[in-house]
Design an enzyme around this catalytic site. Structure first.
Site, PDB file in Angstrom:
ATOM      1  CB  CYS A  22      -0.953  -0.117   1.286  1.00 47.48           C
ATOM      2  SG  CYS A  22      -1.879  -1.355   1.398  1.00 47.48           S
ATOM      3  N   GLY A  63      -0.484   0.729  -5.015  1.00 44.50           N
ATOM      4  CA  GLY A  63      -1.727   0.004  -4.770  1.00 44.50           C
ATOM      5  C   GLY A  63      -2.735   0.512  -5.769  1.00 44.50           C
ATOM      6  CG  ASN A 100       3.075   0.033   3.233  1.00 42.61           C
ATOM      7  OD1 ASN A 100       4.133   0.185   2.935  1.00 42.61           O
ATOM      8  ND2 ASN A 100       2.455  -1.336   2.764  1.00 42.61           N
ATOM      9  N   GLY A 101       1.611  -2.417   5.564  1.00 43.57           N
ATOM     10  CA  GLY A 101       2.365  -3.580   6.006  1.00 43.57           C
ATOM     11  C   GLY A 101       1.342  -4.623   6.239  1.00 43.57           C
ATOM     12  CB  CYS A 118      10.490  -5.432   2.345  1.00 36.61           C
ATOM     13  SG  CYS A 118      10.006  -6.304   1.054  1.00 36.61           S
ATOM     14  CE1 TYR A 147       6.414  -5.786 -10.213  1.00 32.51           C
ATOM     15  CE2 TYR A 147       5.502  -5.759  -8.064  1.00 32.51           C
ATOM     16  CZ  TYR A 147       5.286  -5.491  -9.321  1.00 32.51           C
ATOM     17  OH  TYR A 147       4.249  -5.408 -10.099  1.00 32.51           O
ATOM     18  CG  ASP A 181      10.492  -9.128 -15.459  1.00 34.90           C
ATOM     19  OD1 ASP A 181      10.592  -8.327 -15.060  1.00 34.90           O
ATOM     20  OD2 ASP A 181       9.303  -9.933 -15.528  1.00 34.90           O
ATOM     21  CG  ASP A 182      10.757  -7.758 -11.006  1.00 32.16           C
ATOM     22  OD1 ASP A 182       9.922  -7.746 -12.186  1.00 32.16           O
ATOM     23  OD2 ASP A 182      10.231  -8.151 -10.096  1.00 32.16           O
ATOM     24  CB  CYS A 213      12.806  -8.772   5.446  1.00 30.57           C
ATOM     25  SG  CYS A 213      11.682 -10.132   5.402  1.00 30.57           S
ATOM     26  CB  CYS A 240       9.913 -13.863  -0.526  1.00 37.77           C
ATOM     27  SG  CYS A 240      11.107 -12.448  -1.052  1.00 37.77           S
TER      28      CYS A 240
END
Ligand code: AMP
Length: 476
Positions: free
Chosen positions: A2, A28, A102-103, A238, A244, A347-348, A435, A438
């Site tokens: 967001c 967003g 946001n989060g 993050c 991205y 691409d990313d 972080c 992923c």
């Protein structure tokens, strides 16, 4: 995922909030909202769609006042319901309170159960309402916002950059790990906070600095005050913001996102050189990477896929079928640049593999001979619980496949993902301060059923002391 903004400016804030949200639109596209305070009342307007669709000049004209906050939403927690559109607005005693976030919290269910047990009623399914209820409850008991934010931070687990407006005052705070970006800027007659520096740039403001993890910022008509209310033994910015999510022209925690991506592009060539006729990007997310790759390889950068700029991000489409169709409308290959050519396609990231597979198919149909796919992130192996819309392990193409299997599935001639160490080097932080859940499946805070590596902070003998603790299965 967001975008948030808060502004106090003697010249009125509605137009400035509108432009800031416009600059944050990439964060967003589902809904947008603004609340302002005119000295007596809260003015608010929010709706589903893009910023330019939600607000008209007459709506902005009615949003009077010198204090205001705004939000663009991409849903993570809470489904696509009109009542979940932010800002969330409350009246408490004689005070008007408005909040944007946001989060993503990871202990939403626990907290909600605790507050429902104590008699609280919730009108949305968002974690933002929980943050608001905790704060309002505490402010009601103690009357002190600083203490309330401090106590609230102890209860919340997850990522949160928050702006809260209480009458004419803005309070902004960032989680102690600094997971989501958040910065401070100077406007013509006041100050602002926003998710990314591009919102400050859009107002021709002056970027001041990032909000520090665990810091509380207070802005009113008299100026700005900053107070470190919580401390963690490390940061956990993050990594996906750099890969991205953030705009390439944003500076996040002191690092220009464009340069990170360009450097990764250079490293992609160094790690896995290939001879080809041209380098082409998946626009726009792959462009800075492709430029870096072309620079280092000395292979010319040739645009071979044209983007329809009037279409939103393809992930907006809720089903896989719609997403697949949308890729073709969004990107059109240029056969004259592709026929019989060997192309490096950059691409990313690869998430589900849909985009890469479709683009490679389109490029082959347009005559490309070889397509060497180069990706600016390591393989995405695990979900995100902290605010990036990332699918489950089952949907992630690389979660249980090796690179060769992914290459085969997306039908590329060759495939290479940048290494984790090259990515970390390009960002320039110690890896302990990022972080990378992923990519590694190991998170900076405890998440049920997942591995975690975190620092525990204790206040001993008058100083904060921290130690590294790892959890293999998410249990204490
Ligand atoms: P996929 O088609 O599922 O492999 O998605 C990869 C493409 O989507 C890449 O071109 C990325 O730029 C973009 N992308 C990556 N992560 C996200 C995300 N969380 N939301 C929307 N788009 C994304």
């Amino acid at each position: 995922m967001c975008g948030i903004v808060g502004i106090v400016d003697a010249g009125g804030v509605s137009i400035q909030l509108y432009y800031s949200l416009y600059a944050l639109q990439h964060r967003g596209q589902e809904s947008a909202g603004i609340s302002t305070y005119d000295g007596t009342n809260l003015q608010k307007f929010k709706g589903q769609g893009l910023v330019a669709d939600v607000f008209s000049p007459s709506v902005l004209n009615d949003l009077k006042g010198n204090t205001g906050i705004g939000h663009v939403r991409y849903p993570t927690t809470g489904s696509n319901l009109p009542e979940n559109i932010q800002p969330l607005n409350f009246q408490f005693k004689d005070h008007f309170i408005s909040i944007v976030h946001n989060g993503n919290l990871v202990n939403t269910a626990e907290l909600r159960a605790e507050y429902e047990q104590a008699g609280q009623i919730f009108t949305t399914t968002t974690d933002t309402e929980i943050i608001a209820k905790i704060l309002i409850d505490d402010i009601g008991n103690t009357g002190c916002v600083e203490d309330a934010v401090n106590r609230c931070m102890r209860k919340l687990r997850g990522s949160y950059s928050v702006v809260m407006m209480i009458d004419g005052i803005i309070y902004a705070f960032r989680d102690p790990l600094g997971i989501k970006p958040f910065c401070i800027g100077k406007t013509d007659h006041g100050y602002m906070v926003a998710s990314e520096s591009v919102a400050v740039d859009a107002l021709n403001g002056k970027f001041m600095r990032d909000v520090r993890p665990g810091e509380l910022i207070r802005i009113d008509a008299d100026g700005i005050k900053c107070n470190q209310v919580a401390i963690a033994g490390k940061r956990a910015h993050c990594i996906f913001e750099y890969i991205y999510f953030a705009r390439a022209d944003a500076v996040i925690d002191g690092v220009l996102v464009y340069d990170v991506r360009r450097t990764i592009g250079q490293k992609l060539y160094e790690e896995n050189p290939v001879a080809a006729d041209s380098v082409c990007s998946v626009p726009d997310s792959g462009t800075a990477y492709a430029i870096g790759y072309a620079e280092r390889s000395k292979i010319p950068f040739v645009e071979s896929m044209m983007k329809n700029r009037y279409m939103g991000r393809t992930f907006i489409m809720p089903t896989q079928k719609e997403r697949e169709k949308a890729v073709r409308i969004k990107l059109n290959p240029i056969p004259a640049h592709l026929k019989d050519k060997s192309v490096v396609l950059v691409d990313d990231s690869i998430v589900r593999g849909t985009t890469s597979r479709r683009i490679i198919t389109m490029m082959r149909e347009a005559g490309a001979r070889e397509i060497h796919m180069r990706i600016g992130s390591p393989a995405i192996k695990a979900p995100c619980y902290l605010g990036v819309d990332m699918p489950t392990r089952e949907e992630l193409i690389a979660s249980n496949r090796i690179e060769e299997e992914v290459r085969h599935s997306i039908t590329a001639t060759t495939l290479h993902h940048v290494s984790l160490s090259a990515l970390v080097d390009a960002i320039g932080f110690d890896r302990e301060n990022l972080c990378m859940g992923c990519l590694t499946g190991c998170y900076p805070l405890q998440i049920e059923g997942e591995k975690a590596k975190m620092r525990q902070v204790d206040f001993i003998d008058g100083t904060y002391q921290s130690k590294l603790v790892s959890f293999d299965d998410g249990s204490t």
